[in-house]
Write a protein that holds these residues in place. Structure first.
Motif, PDB file in Angstrom:
ATOM      1  N   ALA A   1       7.456   8.822 -11.963  1.00  0.00           N
ATOM      2  CA  ALA A   1       6.035   8.755 -11.559  1.00  0.00           C
ATOM      3  C   ALA A   1       5.751   7.500 -12.405  1.00  0.00           C
ATOM      4  CB  ALA A   1       5.447   9.996 -12.078  1.00  0.00           C
ATOM      5  N   LEU A   2       5.033   6.461 -11.477  1.00  0.00           N
ATOM      6  CA  LEU A   2       4.822   5.207 -11.875  1.00  0.00           C
ATOM      7  C   LEU A   2       3.467   4.747 -11.816  1.00  0.00           C
ATOM      8  CD1 LEU A   2       6.796   3.013 -13.226  1.00  0.00           C
ATOM      9  CD2 LEU A   2       7.007   2.330 -10.742  1.00  0.00           C
ATOM     10  N   GLY A   3       2.924   4.130 -12.653  1.00  0.00           N
ATOM     11  CA  GLY A   3       1.546   3.563 -12.403  1.00  0.00           C
ATOM     12  C   GLY A   3       0.345   4.165 -12.807  1.00  0.00           C
ATOM     13  N   PRO A   4      -0.888   3.788 -12.765  1.00  0.00           N
ATOM     14  CA  PRO A   4      -1.897   4.358 -13.025  1.00  0.00           C
ATOM     15  C   PRO A   4      -2.332   5.584 -12.029  1.00  0.00           C
ATOM     16  CG  PRO A   4      -2.288   2.426 -12.089  1.00  0.00           C
ATOM     17  CD  PRO A   4      -1.051   2.527 -12.067  1.00  0.00           C
ATOM     18  N   GLU A   5      -3.288   6.378 -12.489  1.00  0.00           N
ATOM     19  CA  GLU A   5      -3.721   7.455 -11.843  1.00  0.00           C
ATOM     20  C   GLU A   5      -4.267   6.920 -10.486  1.00  0.00           C
ATOM     21  OE1 GLU A   5      -7.108  10.940 -11.792  1.00  0.00           O
ATOM     22  OE2 GLU A   5      -6.086  10.554 -14.037  1.00  0.00           O
ATOM     23  N   THR A   6      -4.771   5.875 -10.153  1.00  0.00           N
ATOM     24  CA  THR A   6      -5.326   5.229  -8.922  1.00  0.00           C
ATOM     25  C   THR A   6      -5.057   3.941  -8.888  1.00  0.00           C
ATOM     26  OG1 THR A   6      -7.094   6.868  -8.902  1.00  0.00           O
ATOM     27  CG2 THR A   6      -7.175   5.004  -7.408  1.00  0.00           C
ATOM     28  N   LEU A   7      -4.406   3.464  -7.635  1.00  0.00           N
ATOM     29  CA  LEU A   7      -4.089   2.097  -7.590  1.00  0.00           C
ATOM     30  C   LEU A   7      -5.226   1.718  -6.546  1.00  0.00           C
ATOM     31  CD1 LEU A   7      -0.292   2.312  -6.559  1.00  0.00           C
ATOM     32  CD2 LEU A   7      -1.403   1.203  -8.672  1.00  0.00           C
ATOM     33  N   GLU A   8      -5.756   0.314  -7.100  1.00  0.00           N
ATOM     34  CA  GLU A   8      -6.573  -0.255  -6.243  1.00  0.00           C
ATOM     35  C   GLU A   8      -6.147  -0.630  -4.693  1.00  0.00           C
ATOM     36  OE1 GLU A   8      -9.969  -0.806  -7.031  1.00  0.00           O
ATOM     37  OE2 GLU A   8      -9.489   0.451  -8.766  1.00  0.00           O
ATOM     38  N   PRO A   9      -7.050  -0.692  -3.831  1.00  0.00           N
ATOM     39  CA  PRO A   9      -6.180  -0.953  -2.503  1.00  0.00           C
ATOM     40  C   PRO A   9      -5.684  -2.616  -2.555  1.00  0.00           C
ATOM     41  CG  PRO A   9      -8.607  -0.305  -2.299  1.00  0.00           C
ATOM     42  CD  PRO A   9      -8.411  -0.374  -3.741  1.00  0.00           C
ATOM     43  N   GLY A  10      -4.772  -2.689  -1.693  1.00  0.00           N
ATOM     44  CA  GLY A  10      -4.182  -3.993  -1.679  1.00  0.00           C
ATOM     45  C   GLY A  10      -2.698  -3.802  -1.322  1.00  0.00           C
ATOM     46  N   ASP A  11      -1.870  -4.783  -1.467  1.00  0.00           N
ATOM     47  CA  ASP A  11      -0.435  -4.769  -1.239  1.00  0.00           C
ATOM     48  C   ASP A  11       0.308  -4.731  -2.682  1.00  0.00           C
ATOM     49  OD1 ASP A  11      -0.938  -4.968   1.329  1.00  0.00           O
ATOM     50  OD2 ASP A  11      -0.625  -7.271   1.408  1.00  0.00           O
ATOM     51  N   TYR A  12       1.341  -4.287  -2.744  1.00  0.00           N
ATOM     52  CA  TYR A  12       2.229  -3.646  -3.891  1.00  0.00           C
ATOM     53  C   TYR A  12       3.831  -4.010  -3.517  1.00  0.00           C
ATOM     54  CZ  TYR A  12      -2.108  -1.958  -5.996  1.00  0.00           C
ATOM     55  OH  TYR A  12      -3.465  -1.900  -6.503  1.00  0.00           O
ATOM     56  N   THR A  13       4.331  -4.309  -4.515  1.00  0.00           N
ATOM     57  CA  THR A  13       5.838  -4.251  -4.421  1.00  0.00           C
ATOM     58  C   THR A  13       6.529  -3.789  -5.382  1.00  0.00           C
ATOM     59  OG1 THR A  13       5.890  -6.377  -3.527  1.00  0.00           O
ATOM     60  CG2 THR A  13       8.041  -5.498  -4.321  1.00  0.00           C
ATOM     61  N   LEU A  14       7.302  -2.520  -5.086  1.00  0.00           N
ATOM     62  CA  LEU A  14       8.065  -1.542  -5.663  1.00  0.00           C
ATOM     63  C   LEU A  14       9.651  -2.368  -5.885  1.00  0.00           C
ATOM     64  CD1 LEU A  14       7.631   1.014  -7.253  1.00  0.00           C
ATOM     65  CD2 LEU A  14       8.440   2.341  -5.527  1.00  0.00           C
ATOM     66  N   THR A  15      10.179  -2.625  -6.828  1.00  0.00           N
ATOM     67  CA  THR A  15      11.342  -3.254  -7.067  1.00  0.00           C
ATOM     68  C   THR A  15      12.401  -2.435  -7.975  1.00  0.00           C
ATOM     69  OG1 THR A  15      10.197  -5.657  -6.913  1.00  0.00           O
ATOM     70  CG2 THR A  15      12.690  -5.503  -7.991  1.00  0.00           C
ATOM     71  N   PHE A  16      13.460  -1.916  -7.099  1.00  0.00           N
ATOM     72  CA  PHE A  16      14.538  -1.233  -7.881  1.00  0.00           C
ATOM     73  C   PHE A  16      15.471  -2.230  -8.196  1.00  0.00           C
ATOM     74  CE2 PHE A  16      12.205   1.142  -4.406  1.00  0.00           C
ATOM     75  CZ  PHE A  16      11.893   2.288  -5.215  1.00  0.00           C
ATOM     76  N   LEU A  17      15.746  -2.165  -9.605  1.00  0.00           N
ATOM     77  CA  LEU A  17      16.938  -2.897  -9.975  1.00  0.00           C
ATOM     78  C   LEU A  17      18.446  -2.400  -9.928  1.00  0.00           C
ATOM     79  CD1 LEU A  17      15.129  -4.291 -13.028  1.00  0.00           C
ATOM     80  CD2 LEU A  17      14.917  -5.285 -10.879  1.00  0.00           C
ATOM     81  N   THR A  18      18.735  -2.513  -8.514  1.00  0.00           N
ATOM     82  CA  THR A  18      19.671  -1.889  -8.124  1.00  0.00           C
ATOM     83  C   THR A  18      21.197  -2.237  -8.600  1.00  0.00           C
ATOM     84  OG1 THR A  18      19.879  -3.038  -6.112  1.00  0.00           O
ATOM     85  CG2 THR A  18      18.762  -0.736  -6.024  1.00  0.00           C
ATOM     86  N   GLY A  19      21.223  -3.961  -8.734  1.00  0.00           N
ATOM     87  CA  GLY A  19      22.204  -4.516  -9.291  1.00  0.00           C
ATOM     88  C   GLY A  19      22.788  -3.955 -10.713  1.00  0.00           C
ATOM     89  N   GLU A  20      21.674  -3.707 -11.539  1.00  0.00           N
ATOM     90  CA  GLU A  20      22.095  -3.195 -12.994  1.00  0.00           C
ATOM     91  C   GLU A  20      22.564  -1.772 -12.910  1.00  0.00           C
ATOM     92  OE1 GLU A  20      18.659  -3.230 -15.155  1.00  0.00           O
ATOM     93  OE2 GLU A  20      18.202  -5.553 -15.194  1.00  0.00           O
ATOM     94  N   TYR A  21      22.085  -0.855 -11.763  1.00  0.00           N
ATOM     95  CA  TYR A  21      22.432   0.436 -11.941  1.00  0.00           C
ATOM     96  C   TYR A  21      23.847   0.483 -11.326  1.00  0.00           C
ATOM     97  CZ  TYR A  21      23.292   4.810  -9.448  1.00  0.00           C
ATOM     98  OH  TYR A  21      23.587   6.020  -9.051  1.00  0.00           O
ATOM     99  N   PHE A  22      24.392  -0.359 -10.458  1.00  0.00           N
ATOM    100  CA  PHE A  22      25.654  -0.414  -9.808  1.00  0.00           C
ATOM    101  C   PHE A  22      26.828  -1.138 -10.890  1.00  0.00           C
ATOM    102  CE2 PHE A  22      23.886   0.331  -5.547  1.00  0.00           C
ATOM    103  CZ  PHE A  22      24.501   1.604  -5.419  1.00  0.00           C
ATOM    104  N   ALA A  23      26.107  -1.969 -11.740  1.00  0.00           N
ATOM    105  CA  ALA A  23      27.212  -2.500 -12.554  1.00  0.00           C
ATOM    106  C   ALA A  23      27.288  -1.709 -13.985  1.00  0.00           C
ATOM    107  CB  ALA A  23      26.246  -3.948 -13.344  1.00  0.00           C
ATOM    108  N   ALA A  24      26.256  -1.008 -14.128  1.00  0.00           N
ATOM    109  CA  ALA A  24      26.705   0.199 -15.067  1.00  0.00           C
ATOM    110  C   ALA A  24      27.493   1.058 -14.793  1.00  0.00           C
ATOM    111  CB  ALA A  24      25.170   0.727 -15.573  1.00  0.00           C
ATOM    112  N   ARG A  25      28.129   1.142 -13.637  1.00  0.00           N
ATOM    113  CA  ARG A  25      29.054   1.879 -13.052  1.00  0.00           C
ATOM    114  C   ARG A  25      30.110   1.407 -12.429  1.00  0.00           C
ATOM    115  NH1 ARG A  25      24.282   3.402 -13.427  1.00  0.00           N
ATOM    116  NH2 ARG A  25      23.523   5.644 -13.596  1.00  0.00           N
TER     117      ARG A  25
END
Length: 116
Positions: A53-77
């Motif tokens: 669960a991420l962010g404040p209770e309410t997000l203001e209208p607009g465009d957002y980017t959710l970035t998943f650091l997948t390289g770090e995840y796979f490197a750890a494995r």
């Protein structure tokens, strides 16, 4: 309840993807970097069930980017991957509806959708 949640599933193993770092930022037309730290709204890592669960209770209208650091995840494995990160850009319409952005992940592919 937080306004935005995500769930990451590692499709290569069939298990939840734990400890994936995730950054929520205002969309700026480019990747999230340390230089754009002012644009960051929230960050965290998925739990043992691949959820976050991420962010404040309410997000203001607009465009957002959710970035998943997948390289770090796979490197750890010790798993090679094609995608060092996955950036999902979306629009918050101001309706106040809960947003759920799941990620189905493998080392060489991913998919996402607007969940409920």
């Amino acid at each position: 309840m937080t306004h935005l949640t995500t769930h990451v599933l590692d499709a290569a193993t069939g298990n939840p993807a734990a400890e994936v770092s995730v950054v929520l930022a205002h969309a700026s037309g480019g990747a999230v970097t340390a230089e754009a730290a002012g644009a960051i709204v929230a960050h965290g890592a998925t739990d043992a069930d691949g959820r976050l669960a991420l962010g404040p209770e309410t997000l203001e209208p607009g465009d957002y980017t959710l970035t998943f650091l997948t390289g770090e995840y796979f490197a750890a494995r010790d798993t090679p991957t094609f995608h060092p990160y996955v950036a999902v850009t979306f629009t918050v319409d101001g309706s106040g509806r809960h947003l759920h952005v799941p990620l189905l992940l493998s080392p060489f592919a991913y998919s996402t959708y607007r969940g409920s």
